[in-house]
Design an enzyme around this catalytic site. Sequence first.
Site, PDB file in Angstrom:
ATOM      1  N   GLU A 244     -73.931  17.952 -14.353  1.00  0.00           N
ATOM      2  CA  GLU A 244     -73.734  16.523 -14.350  1.00  0.00           C
ATOM      3  C   GLU A 244     -72.148  16.275 -14.779  1.00  0.00           C
ATOM      4  OE1 GLU A 244     -76.720  13.650 -16.102  1.00  0.00           O
ATOM      5  OE2 GLU A 244     -75.045  13.394 -17.598  1.00  0.00           O
ATOM      6  N   ARG A 270     -49.079 -12.268  -4.511  1.00  0.00           N
ATOM      7  CA  ARG A 270     -49.084 -13.087  -5.410  1.00  0.00           C
ATOM      8  C   ARG A 270     -47.551 -13.356  -5.853  1.00  0.00           C
ATOM      9  NH1 ARG A 270     -51.301 -17.296  -8.349  1.00  0.00           N
ATOM     10  NH2 ARG A 270     -50.920 -17.138 -10.589  1.00  0.00           N
ATOM     11  N   GLN A 281     -40.304  -4.554 -11.759  1.00  0.00           N
ATOM     12  CA  GLN A 281     -40.898  -3.162 -11.957  1.00  0.00           C
ATOM     13  C   GLN A 281     -42.054  -3.082 -12.871  1.00  0.00           C
ATOM     14  OE1 GLN A 281     -37.853  -0.858 -14.298  1.00  0.00           O
ATOM     15  NE2 GLN A 281     -37.526  -0.254 -12.218  1.00  0.00           N
TER      16      GLN A 281
END
Length: 382
Positions: A244, A270, A281
């Site tokens: 798992e 944006r 940056q």
Amino acid sequence: MDFGLTEEQTALRESIEQFAQARLNDNLVDNDKAGVFARENWRECAKIGLVGLPIPEAYGGSQADAVTTMVALEALGYGCRDNGLIFSLNAHLWAGASPILRFGTEEQRRRYLPAMCAGEMIAAHGMSEPGSGSDAYALTTTAVRDGDRYLVNGSKTFITNAPVADVFLVFATTDRRRGFAGVNAFLVDSDTPGLTVGEPTDKMGLRTSPMADVHLDGCAVPASCRLGPEGGGSAVFNWTMERERSFILAAALGTMRRDLERCVEHARTRRQFGKPIGSFQAVSHRLVDMRLRLDASRLLLYRLGWSIDRGQPAGLEAALAKLSVSENFVQSGLDAIQVHGGYGFMTEYELERDLRDSVASRLYSGTSEVQRNLAARQLGLS
Ligand SMILES: Cc1cc2nc3c(=O)[nH]c(=O)nc-3n(C[C@H](O)[C@H](O)[C@H](O)COP(=O)(O)OP(=O)(O)OC[C@H]3O[C@@H](n4cnc5c(N)ncnc54)[C@H](O)[C@@H]3O)c2cc1C
């Protein structure tokens, strides 16, 4: 070492991404709020072989090797934004179907695997109890042999898929003094008298993956339903958990990839202070860090798949991959929101849900602390 995908793997990835984008993303905000499990989508996943990925064709599965399975799950995570559905599918695959394939008798395999692969039967895994989580072998659920059956008594908690499961892999002790050596694993059908499922558990994330407690009260389980030999429950559990933790976060790679693409697009379009925010940056470096975490996660996971396909022991690699991918998943979820500013915090942008869903990855299949303990043991430390 070859880092490329085969033509078949590339085609599989593309087809699963397209399928998931087209079929699995309806009503997600509402379903998340209401905690709705998309049973119909589970069946859709079964139709294209996702619900039985690593199971041999002889039992109705897709017979995918480990790397191909990871490629398929990454594609599912990329195309499908319902992380809860994917989590349920993973629990079914790795903690239900896989141990039946590995430890089951031919009769048990024939009884469960074809129906599981076809999407008709859902599996759940019952180990955790109110008093035993990380210390799983401190379980108190008992199984008392009574002729050709066992009488099982106890309570299990946090059981993924319990409200919709048809069969439970339940762990119980026949002798608490023997610790892990007294533990046995049983396949218990959901309609077995004495087995009851509690109310669905409300939770922070993975809300479309149903969960509940499970109670066993004098539950009579035929001895033929024991999985593995008498006293062999710890071998079943240990193997299952390693499997798992090896695969359960492959889909997270897809989620991280999708969110990164959205972030890059947002940072390009944006504008603030007269410039795209990606020209700052502080923003672009955050995106680079997200990409770095994604690549590192993928390399760790696919190296693990590569080892599994070669039959090599991979306990250390599994613990490291689970630890790293889960921590990266959560951090990238936080970063995606930061890059989107206030919009990222809003439900309709569907980024806050990915973050909420990611947090559980540091807990299930062994917490991050437990993964470090496992890795330390592999390094020869206790
Ligand atoms: C979404 C989700 C799905 C789940 N699904 C299932 C399921 O299907 N079946 C099932 O059986 N269980 C399931 N679980 C339960 C899961 O396995 C446990 O939550 C997990 O093992 C941790 O146990 P606990 O919650 O009791 O925490 P605890 O074990 O009480 O741990 C609490 C804190 O102590 C830390 N800790 C404990 N021991 C140590 C140690 N030795 N060293 C360092 N730190 C330690 C932990 O890391 C953690 O930070 C699920 C859990 C979640 C969140």
